[in-house]
Design a protein around this motif. Structure first.
Motif, PDB file in Angstrom:
ATOM      1  N   GLY A  92       0.794  -1.217   0.000  1.00 58.94           N
ATOM      2  CA  GLY A  92       0.000   0.000   0.000  1.00 58.94           C
ATOM      3  C   GLY A  92       0.829   1.271   0.000  1.00 58.94           C
ATOM      4  N   GLY A  93       2.172   1.124  -0.077  1.00 60.82           N
ATOM      5  CA  GLY A  93       3.041   2.298  -0.065  1.00 60.82           C
ATOM      6  C   GLY A  93       3.055   3.007   1.273  1.00 60.82           C
ATOM      7  N   LYS A  94       2.918   2.225   2.366  1.00 62.64           N
ATOM      8  CA  LYS A  94       2.835   2.815   3.705  1.00 62.64           C
ATOM      9  C   LYS A  94       4.111   3.541   4.129  1.00 62.64           C
ATOM     10  CE  LYS A  94      -1.328   1.285   4.559  1.00 62.64           C
ATOM     11  NZ  LYS A  94      -2.473   2.216   4.636  1.00 62.64           N
ATOM     12  N   ASN A  95       5.226   3.234   3.473  1.00 59.79           N
ATOM     13  CA  ASN A  95       6.480   3.908   3.845  1.00 59.79           C
ATOM     14  C   ASN A  95       6.680   5.231   3.119  1.00 59.79           C
ATOM     15  OD1 ASN A  95       6.735   2.269   1.525  1.00 59.79           O
ATOM     16  ND2 ASN A  95       8.955   2.200   1.705  1.00 59.79           N
ATOM     17  N   PHE A  96       5.627   5.706   2.417  1.00 60.29           N
ATOM     18  CA  PHE A  96       5.661   7.020   1.769  1.00 60.29           C
ATOM     19  C   PHE A  96       4.497   7.862   2.288  1.00 60.29           C
ATOM     20  CE2 PHE A  96       7.798   4.255  -1.322  1.00 60.29           C
ATOM     21  CZ  PHE A  96       8.966   4.969  -1.527  1.00 60.29           C
ATOM     22  N   SER A  97       4.654   9.164   2.219  1.00 58.16           N
ATOM     23  CA  SER A  97       3.579  10.058   2.646  1.00 58.16           C
ATOM     24  C   SER A  97       2.448  10.042   1.616  1.00 58.16           C
ATOM     25  CB  SER A  97       4.110  11.482   2.806  1.00 58.16           C
ATOM     26  OG  SER A  97       4.436  12.035   1.536  1.00 58.16           O
ATOM     27  N   GLY A  98       1.302  10.635   1.984  1.00 60.62           N
ATOM     28  CA  GLY A  98       0.167  10.664   1.064  1.00 60.62           C
ATOM     29  C   GLY A  98       0.494  11.375  -0.227  1.00 60.62           C
ATOM     30  N   GLY A  99       1.190  12.511  -0.154  1.00 62.41           N
ATOM     31  CA  GLY A  99       1.563  13.248  -1.359  1.00 62.41           C
ATOM     32  C   GLY A  99       2.554  12.492  -2.213  1.00 62.41           C
ATOM     33  N   GLN A 100       3.500  11.804  -1.571  1.00 62.05           N
ATOM     34  CA  GLN A 100       4.478  11.011  -2.320  1.00 62.05           C
ATOM     35  C   GLN A 100       3.797   9.859  -3.035  1.00 62.05           C
ATOM     36  OE1 GLN A 100       7.182  10.112   0.915  1.00 62.05           O
ATOM     37  NE2 GLN A 100       8.623  11.715   0.289  1.00 62.05           N
ATOM     38  N   ARG A 101       2.851   9.211  -2.352  1.00 62.69           N
ATOM     39  CA  ARG A 101       2.127   8.104  -2.998  1.00 62.69           C
ATOM     40  C   ARG A 101       1.365   8.606  -4.219  1.00 62.69           C
ATOM     41  NH1 ARG A 101       0.909   6.448   2.359  1.00 62.69           N
ATOM     42  NH2 ARG A 101      -1.217   7.285   2.218  1.00 62.69           N
ATOM     43  N   GLN A 102       0.711   9.759  -4.076  1.00 58.40           N
ATOM     44  CA  GLN A 102      -0.046  10.297  -5.217  1.00 58.40           C
ATOM     45  C   GLN A 102       0.870  10.589  -6.398  1.00 58.40           C
ATOM     46  OE1 GLN A 102      -2.456  13.662  -3.966  1.00 58.40           O
ATOM     47  NE2 GLN A 102      -4.222  12.326  -3.627  1.00 58.40           N
ATOM     48  N   ARG A 103       2.018  11.169  -6.134  1.00 59.36           N
ATOM     49  CA  ARG A 103       2.939  11.490  -7.232  1.00 59.36           C
ATOM     50  C   ARG A 103       3.512  10.227  -7.876  1.00 59.36           C
ATOM     51  NH1 ARG A 103       6.753  15.762  -4.334  1.00 59.36           N
ATOM     52  NH2 ARG A 103       5.768  14.912  -2.467  1.00 59.36           N
ATOM     53  N   LEU A 104       3.780   9.210  -7.072  1.00 58.52           N
ATOM     54  CA  LEU A 104       4.262   7.934  -7.636  1.00 58.52           C
ATOM     55  C   LEU A 104       3.177   7.285  -8.493  1.00 58.52           C
ATOM     56  CD1 LEU A 104       6.222   6.420  -4.595  1.00 58.52           C
ATOM     57  CD2 LEU A 104       7.195   7.213  -6.762  1.00 58.52           C
ATOM     58  N   CYS A 105       1.927   7.366  -8.064  1.00 63.32           N
ATOM     59  CA  CYS A 105       0.824   6.802  -8.849  1.00 63.32           C
ATOM     60  C   CYS A 105       0.643   7.551 -10.167  1.00 63.32           C
ATOM     61  CB  CYS A 105      -0.475   6.831  -8.039  1.00 63.32           C
ATOM     62  SG  CYS A 105      -0.532   5.655  -6.677  1.00 63.32           S
ATOM     63  N   ILE A 106       0.806   8.874 -10.134  1.00 60.23           N
ATOM     64  CA  ILE A 106       0.715   9.667 -11.367  1.00 60.23           C
ATOM     65  C   ILE A 106       1.850   9.288 -12.309  1.00 60.23           C
ATOM     66  CG2 ILE A 106       0.873  12.003 -12.317  1.00 60.23           C
ATOM     67  CD1 ILE A 106      -0.480  12.975  -9.707  1.00 60.23           C
ATOM     68  N   ALA A 107       3.065   9.134 -11.763  1.00 61.04           N
ATOM     69  CA  ALA A 107       4.206   8.728 -12.592  1.00 61.04           C
ATOM     70  C   ALA A 107       3.968   7.366 -13.217  1.00 61.04           C
ATOM     71  CB  ALA A 107       5.477   8.707 -11.732  1.00 61.04           C
ATOM     72  N   ARG A 108       3.422   6.426 -12.443  1.00 60.66           N
ATOM     73  CA  ARG A 108       3.132   5.085 -12.964  1.00 60.66           C
ATOM     74  C   ARG A 108       2.153   5.161 -14.135  1.00 60.66           C
ATOM     75  NH1 ARG A 108       0.507   1.347  -8.625  1.00 60.66           N
ATOM     76  NH2 ARG A 108      -1.189   2.850  -8.946  1.00 60.66           N
ATOM     77  N   ALA A 109       1.191   6.081 -14.048  1.00 65.02           N
ATOM     78  CA  ALA A 109       0.173   6.187 -15.095  1.00 65.02           C
ATOM     79  C   ALA A 109       0.720   6.761 -16.389  1.00 65.02           C
ATOM     80  CB  ALA A 109      -0.996   7.041 -14.597  1.00 65.02           C
ATOM     81  N   ILE A 110       1.770   7.615 -16.310  1.00 68.63           N
ATOM     82  CA  ILE A 110       2.252   8.285 -17.531  1.00 68.63           C
ATOM     83  C   ILE A 110       3.551   7.676 -18.075  1.00 68.63           C
ATOM     84  CG2 ILE A 110       1.137  10.443 -16.915  1.00 68.63           C
ATOM     85  CD1 ILE A 110       3.734  11.523 -15.908  1.00 68.63           C
ATOM     86  N   VAL A 111       4.074   6.613 -17.428  1.00 72.24           N
ATOM     87  CA  VAL A 111       5.307   5.977 -17.920  1.00 72.24           C
ATOM     88  C   VAL A 111       5.142   5.503 -19.351  1.00 72.24           C
ATOM     89  CG1 VAL A 111       6.706   3.882 -17.714  1.00 72.24           C
ATOM     90  CG2 VAL A 111       6.322   5.307 -15.705  1.00 72.24           C
ATOM     91  N   SER A 112       3.999   4.901 -19.658  1.00 71.82           N
ATOM     92  CA  SER A 112       3.792   4.328 -20.991  1.00 71.82           C
ATOM     93  C   SER A 112       3.229   5.329 -21.992  1.00 71.82           C
ATOM     94  CB  SER A 112       2.845   3.126 -20.891  1.00 71.82           C
ATOM     95  OG  SER A 112       1.592   3.541 -20.354  1.00 71.82           O
TER      96      SER A 112
END
Length: 577
Positions: free
Chosen positions: A467-487
């Motif tokens: 669940g990405g518990k070792n990252f803050s809420g903002g960091q998780r959101q930015r990582l999820c956005i990055a995952r969506a635009i990689v491809s």
């Protein structure tokens, strides 16, 4: 249970040879009382030590063969039960993944977890017990009755009477246990739900000092389960004492009446011993049957719950598994008089929504809580099907696409930021497993995530907890956005994905998206007016209806709902700009 037999089709050999080996063990066991009777009536009566030793050796041989047969049965039962259990779990998991959001919402996550784990374990255990005991116990009972008839017909009537009384007890217990076991599984679902809520919401519980309240909830649920378990246990506990009582009375009658027969010379002492042994075998077999009945009643309730999942048809189905030809000249997205409700008998969550989104444009969707923003965007990747109207992507109805073709062109960031255990690199490759480190880094930079990722000791190989518990809420959101635009998807859907970002990061992210996603259609769902102010098209949602659509300037002048949102978040001068 019968409906799950298809999972045993690859284990026909184990299901045939296993019971046959157990049958052989039962046959060998039936010869033991006869050998013992001969030892008493022939060997001991005539003081023939050689005969006693020979028959003793035969008993050892019977025991060795019986043990070997039991070991083979155990092996085949383990192979069949473990293999079938694995297949059931795999099939359940695959079927659950075909269900739409509507069915998943109805069944519930805690219940599905219980069904794929606890319920499947019960079914798996029952398969093993059926292979090991289902043939042996009835054969021992019937065989003992037949052997008793061959020894003394009159005394064998005692066996029949005992068998009927015990069978009646089993039937009564079984018919009353099944509903209780079904209720137990539902109560187990409730405990799973409470446990899941407490584990995921632990910080909220502590923040509001609700530990004692939640402990009371858990105590209430577990006590409810305990009461039901005690009730069914008390009912099941009747089996053993009743079985033993009936059998003990039968043995007393056999010894009593048999002694009369021996005194009259109609029977031998060894025959009495054999009859008592056969009665004991029936007792042990009945105890096994009693335990098997308890297990089968519980596994039947579990199998019913598993079959309920298999029988749940997905509400959203693929009509076409191939690729459809798209119209590149058509708008990227079209909503044509779309209405939608989660329950067929409820009010519409969305009513008569119509709009078009041009290719490469940025669209903002704004509105109050519960206005239908997320529901609207969930119709585009076809997580739900519309109740009426039509949603088109590239001029094609989304219902005509295969799921793969439709969703492959999309990058989606849901409201709840979900990361999976592994590394950052693993998470970034979800859409494109062949994505290079350069692509990943560029996506992280666009999502304003590279700054903190580059400072991690292992960078892209940094560990991500569940669940990405070792990252803050903002960091998780930015990582999820990055995952969506990689491809580099053609359509990027950001469902309230800026909520945990500060205003500076929000602005930087929007700027980077505009600069680095040329040709990409971007849909941003938000409650911040500043986030969508510069969008090419803004859709204003209010109570499931399209309250307005247009640019910021147009809507500020013509849409009361939009103006209220802007003025509630900014000063009048700032909101109008």
């Amino acid at each position: 249970m019968f409906k799950l037999r298809r999972f045993l089709k690859d284990y026909k050999k184990e299901c045939i040879i296993g019971p046959l080996c157990k049958l052989l063990e039962a046959i060998l066991e039936l010869f033991v009382p006869l050998v013992m009777a001969n030892i008493i009536d022939v060997g001991i009566s005539s003081r023939d030590a050689g005969y006693v030793w020979a028959m003793g050796g035969l008993l050892v041989l019977l025991a060795a063969l019986g043990w070997s047969s039991a070991m083979f049965t155990q092996y085949f039962a383990s192979r069949a039960s473990q293999g079938a259990g694995t297949k059931i779990r795999r099939a359940l998991f695959e079927h659950i993944n075909t269900l739409s959001h509507a069915e998943l919402d109805r069944l519930g996550t805690p219940s599905l977890i219980t069904r794929i784990t606890n319920d499947t374990n019960q079914v798996q255990q029952s398969i093993a017990m059926m292979i090991r005991l289902l043939t042996r116990a009835p054969f021992i009972i019937v065989g003992s009755l037949v052997m008793a008839i061959t020894i003394n017909l009159k005394l064998s009537l005692i066996f029949f009477g005992a068998a009927v009384l015990i069978a009646l007890t089993l039937y009564l217990v079984m018919t009353r246990s099944v509903p209780i076991f079904s209720a137990m599984q539902k109560k187990l679902d409730k405990i799973g739900l409470i446990a899941r809520e407490n584990l995921s919401g632990n910080r909220v519980i502590r923040a509001f000092s609700k530990q004692m309240t939640e402990c009371a909830r858990v105590d209430g649920a577990t006590e409810d389960l305990a009461k039901t378990s005690i009730r069914v246990s008390c009912l099941s506990a009747l089996l053993s004492p009743v079985t033993y009582a009936v059998t003990d009375v039968a043995i007393i009658l056999i010894v009593w009446l048999g002694a009369v027969e021996v005194n009259a010379g109609a029977m031998k002492t060894g025959d009495i011993v054999a009859l008592v042994s056969y009665m004991t075998q029936i007792l042990l077999a009945m105890v096994v049957v009693a335990n098997l009945v308890i297990l089968m009643t519980r596994s039947s309730a579990c199998a019913k719950r598993i079959n309920e999942v298999f029988e749940t048809e997905p509400g959203v189905k693929e009509k076409n598994h191939g690729e459809v030809e798209v119209d590149e000249s058509a708008p990227k997205i079209q909503f044509e008089h779309v209405s939608f409700n989660y329950n067929s008998d409820g009010d519409d969550e969305l009513s008569d929504i119509s709009f078009e989104v041009k290719r490469g444009s940025t669209v903002g969707i704004i509105g109050g809580t519960g206005s239908g923003k997320s529901t609207l965007v969930n119709l585009i990747p076809r997580f739900y099907d519309v109740s009426s109207g039509c949603v088109r992507v590239d001029g094609v109805d989304v219902r005509d696409y295969s799921f793969k073709q439709l969703r492959k062109q999309m990058g989606i960031v849901p409201q709840q930021s979900v990361l999976f255990s592994g590394s950052i690199r693993d998470n970034m490759k979800w859409q494109d497993k062949d994505a290079s480190d350069e692509q990943i880094i560029n996506a992280l930079k666009t999502a304003q995530a590279y700054e903190f990722v580059s400072k991690l000791p292992q960078r892209l190989d940094a560990h991500v907890e569940q669940g990405g518990k070792n990252f803050s809420g903002g960091q998780r959101q930015r990582l999820c956005i990055a995952r969506a635009i990689v491809s580099a998807p053609k359509l990027l859907i950001l469902d309230d994905s800026f909520s945990a970002l500060d205003l500076a990061t929000d602005a930087s992210l929007r700027k980077a998206l505009k600069e680095n996603t040329q040709g990409m259609t971007v849909i941003i769902v938000t409650q911040r007016s500043t986030t969508v102010k510069n969008a090419d098209l803004i859709l204003v949602m209010g109570d499931g209806e399209l309250a307005g659509k247009g640019t910021h300037g147009e809507l500020f002048e013509t849409c009361e709902t939009y103006r209220e949102i802007c003025l509630s978040q900014q000063s009048g001068t700032e909101a109008a700009k």
